[in-house]
Design an enzyme around this catalytic site. Structure first.
Site, PDB file in Angstrom:
ATOM      1  N   GLY A  29       0.839  -1.197   0.000  1.00 23.57           N
ATOM      2  CA  GLY A  29       0.000   0.000   0.000  1.00 23.57           C
ATOM      3  C   GLY A  29       0.867   1.238   0.000  1.00 23.57           C
ATOM      4  O   GLY A  29       2.096   1.166  -0.101  1.00 23.57           O
ATOM      5  N   LYS A  35       1.106  -0.523   6.762  1.00 25.00           N
ATOM      6  CA  LYS A  35       1.823  -1.748   6.400  1.00 25.00           C
ATOM      7  C   LYS A  35       2.685  -2.241   7.552  1.00 25.00           C
ATOM      8  O   LYS A  35       2.659  -3.412   7.897  1.00 25.00           O
ATOM      9  CB  LYS A  35       2.720  -1.500   5.168  1.00 25.00           C
ATOM     10  CG  LYS A  35       1.979  -1.034   3.941  1.00 25.00           C
ATOM     11  CD  LYS A  35       2.921  -0.858   2.764  1.00 25.00           C
ATOM     12  CE  LYS A  35       3.999   0.195   2.984  1.00 25.00           C
ATOM     13  NZ  LYS A  35       3.470   1.558   3.151  1.00 25.00           N
ATOM     14  N   ASP A 102      10.440  -5.806   6.072  1.00 26.08           N
ATOM     15  CA  ASP A 102       9.777  -4.503   5.901  1.00 26.08           C
ATOM     16  C   ASP A 102      10.483  -3.731   4.784  1.00 26.08           C
ATOM     17  O   ASP A 102      11.621  -4.032   4.433  1.00 26.08           O
ATOM     18  CB  ASP A 102       9.807  -3.703   7.214  1.00 26.08           C
ATOM     19  CG  ASP A 102       8.689  -2.654   7.264  1.00 26.08           C
ATOM     20  OD1 ASP A 102       7.853  -2.619   6.331  1.00 26.08           O
ATOM     21  OD2 ASP A 102       8.641  -1.880   8.242  1.00 26.08           O
ATOM     22  N   GLU A 103       9.782  -2.754   4.213  1.00 33.36           N
ATOM     23  CA  GLU A 103      10.331  -1.929   3.125  1.00 33.36           C
ATOM     24  C   GLU A 103      10.824  -2.796   1.968  1.00 33.36           C
ATOM     25  O   GLU A 103      11.934  -2.607   1.433  1.00 33.36           O
ATOM     26  CB  GLU A 103      11.472  -1.035   3.652  1.00 33.36           C
ATOM     27  CG  GLU A 103      11.091  -0.161   4.842  1.00 33.36           C
ATOM     28  CD  GLU A 103      10.179   1.019   4.518  1.00 33.36           C
ATOM     29  OE1 GLU A 103       9.760   1.162   3.342  1.00 33.36           O
ATOM     30  OE2 GLU A 103       9.863   1.787   5.446  1.00 33.36           O
ATOM     31  N   CYS A 159      -6.686  10.131   2.801  1.00 35.38           N
ATOM     32  CA  CYS A 159      -6.212  11.297   2.054  1.00 35.38           C
ATOM     33  C   CYS A 159      -6.204  12.531   2.962  1.00 35.38           C
ATOM     34  O   CYS A 159      -7.235  12.865   3.556  1.00 35.38           O
ATOM     35  CB  CYS A 159      -7.106  11.535   0.841  1.00 35.38           C
ATOM     36  SG  CYS A 159      -6.659  13.030  -0.071  1.00 35.38           S
ATOM     37  N   CYS A 162      -8.796  15.338   1.508  1.00 35.57           N
ATOM     38  CA  CYS A 162     -10.267  15.224   1.470  1.00 35.57           C
ATOM     39  C   CYS A 162     -10.842  14.122   2.341  1.00 35.57           C
ATOM     40  O   CYS A 162     -12.057  14.006   2.437  1.00 35.57           O
ATOM     41  CB  CYS A 162     -10.733  15.049   0.026  1.00 35.57           C
ATOM     42  SG  CYS A 162     -10.440  13.369  -0.603  1.00 35.57           S
TER      43      CYS A 162
HETATM   44  P1  ADP Z   1       3.160   2.383   6.569  1.00 34.20           P
HETATM   45  O1  ADP Z   1       4.094   1.294   7.024  1.00 34.20           O
HETATM   46  O2  ADP Z   1       2.146   1.905   5.543  1.00 34.20           O
HETATM   47  O3  ADP Z   1       3.865   3.640   6.110  1.00 34.20           O
HETATM   48  P2  ADP Z   1       2.608   2.658   9.367  1.00 34.20           P
HETATM   49  O4  ADP Z   1       2.150   1.309   9.840  1.00 34.20           O
HETATM   50  O5  ADP Z   1       4.020   3.044   9.632  1.00 34.20           O
HETATM   51  O6  ADP Z   1       2.252   2.812   7.809  1.00 34.20           O
HETATM   52  O7  ADP Z   1       1.718   3.808  10.025  1.00 34.20           O
HETATM   53  C1  ADP Z   1       0.305   3.788  10.042  1.00 34.20           C
HETATM   54  C2  ADP Z   1      -0.148   4.863  11.026  1.00 34.20           C
HETATM   55  O8  ADP Z   1       0.172   6.146  10.504  1.00 34.20           O
HETATM   56  C3  ADP Z   1      -1.634   4.939  11.279  1.00 34.20           C
HETATM   57  O9  ADP Z   1      -2.097   4.015  12.232  1.00 34.20           O
HETATM   58  C4  ADP Z   1      -1.795   6.370  11.781  1.00 34.20           C
HETATM   59  O10 ADP Z   1      -1.528   6.420  13.179  1.00 34.20           O
HETATM   60  C5  ADP Z   1      -0.652   7.118  11.111  1.00 34.20           C
HETATM   61  N1  ADP Z   1      -1.060   8.042  10.039  1.00 34.20           N
HETATM   62  C6  ADP Z   1      -0.484   9.251   9.803  1.00 34.20           C
HETATM   63  N2  ADP Z   1      -1.029   9.837   8.718  1.00 34.20           N
HETATM   64  C7  ADP Z   1      -1.981   9.004   8.234  1.00 34.20           C
HETATM   65  C8  ADP Z   1      -2.895   9.043   7.119  1.00 34.20           C
HETATM   66  N3  ADP Z   1      -2.912  10.073   6.273  1.00 34.20           N
HETATM   67  N4  ADP Z   1      -3.722   7.996   6.938  1.00 34.20           N
HETATM   68  C9  ADP Z   1      -3.703   6.953   7.799  1.00 34.20           C
HETATM   69  N5  ADP Z   1      -2.860   6.846   8.854  1.00 34.20           N
HETATM   70  C10 ADP Z   1      -2.005   7.853   9.087  1.00 34.20           C
HETATM   71 ZN    ZN Z   2      -8.373  13.250  -1.637  1.00 31.44          ZN
END
Ligand code: ADP
Ligand code: ZN
Length: 206
Positions: A29, A35, A102-103, A159, A162
């Site tokens: 995602g 993730k 991860d990553e 997002c 929005c």
């Molecule tokens: P990823 O590994 O996909 O980058 P993480 O697991 O590190 O995501 O982080 C997810 C967390 O980021 C969410 O639970 C929330 O606390 C935080 N977060 C910050 N900005 C957003 C956003 N725009 N949408 C959803 N979660 C967000």
């Molecule tokens: Zn949007």
């Protein structure tokens, strides 16, 4: 997943694993879609089940502590930083049952054969990674990993413009490097309507 919990008895589960029931799970995602959170959740459950877990992350991602994977919400899990797939394979122990990565988008293409081999040897391999780069282009090797996985989870962020379901990572600083490590300082989650493809995006020129 389902198979994992079909056996109450750890010995029985181990026996089945030895018969070759490894598999690959991919969590893909945009940035901030959860993730890492989902990967950490699965790894913690495996540890509660007393399975031997090893976790790897590419060295390129130095945003947080080198020895840990971390989510934007502050959850953490120990991990081994590796420079490439070959180095990761060198760390894998024969009795490890669950491997977390991860990553995944920062690994070389050798990761594809490597995770196939690990799964074939009976291990559960869970890989989290960005499926698109900042231009919206598929981010190798994630497309290939999605193709070979038994189980796929697509995560979504919200997002920031929005409030819709976000599938894109909008870069908010000037840089045309594919890899520009950062978090909320350099990227934000955007939906399809609010995402503005970068001027050098191949999606604009193809
Ligand atoms: P990823 O590994 O996909 O980058 P993480 O697991 O590190 O995501 O982080 C997810 C967390 O980021 C969410 O639970 C929330 O606390 C935080 N977060 C910050 N900005 C957003 C956003 N725009 N949408 C959803 N979660 C967000
Ligand atoms: Zn949007």
């Amino acid at each position: 997943m389902v198979e994992e919990f079909a056996f109450d008895n750890a010995d029985e589960r181990r026996k089945v694993r030895q018969n070759g029931t490894g598999w690959i799970e991919v969590i893909a995602g945009s940035m901030f879609s959860g993730k890492s959170e989902e990967l950490i959740r699965r790894l913690k459950r495996a540890r509660i089940a007393r399975q031997k877990v090893q976790v790897f992350k590419p060295q390129i991602d130095a945003r947080y502590s080198i020895e840990e994977i971390a989510s934007h919400s502050g959850q953490k899990h120990d991990s081994i930083p590796v420079a490439n797939t070959a180095e990761m394979l060198g760390h894998v122990q024969h009795d490890t049952e669950v491997i977390g990565i991860d990553e995944g988008q920062f690994f070389d293409m050798a990761i594809i054969d490597a995770v196939n081999t690990l799964a074939a040897s009976g291990k559960r391999v869970i890989i989290a990674g960005l499926d698109q780069d900042y231009t919206g282009r598929p981010f190798e090797p994630m497309p290939q990993l999605l193709s070979i996985a038994e189980f796929i989870t697509k995560t979504h962020a919200i997002c920031v413009k929005c409030g819709s379901t976000a599938n894109y990572s909008q870069r908010t600083v000037e840089s045309e490097a594919r890899v520009e490590v950062g978090a909320a300082d350099k990227y934000e989650a955007r939906c399809r309507q609010c995402f503005i493809p970068h001027a050098d995006s191949p999606t604009l020129h193809d």
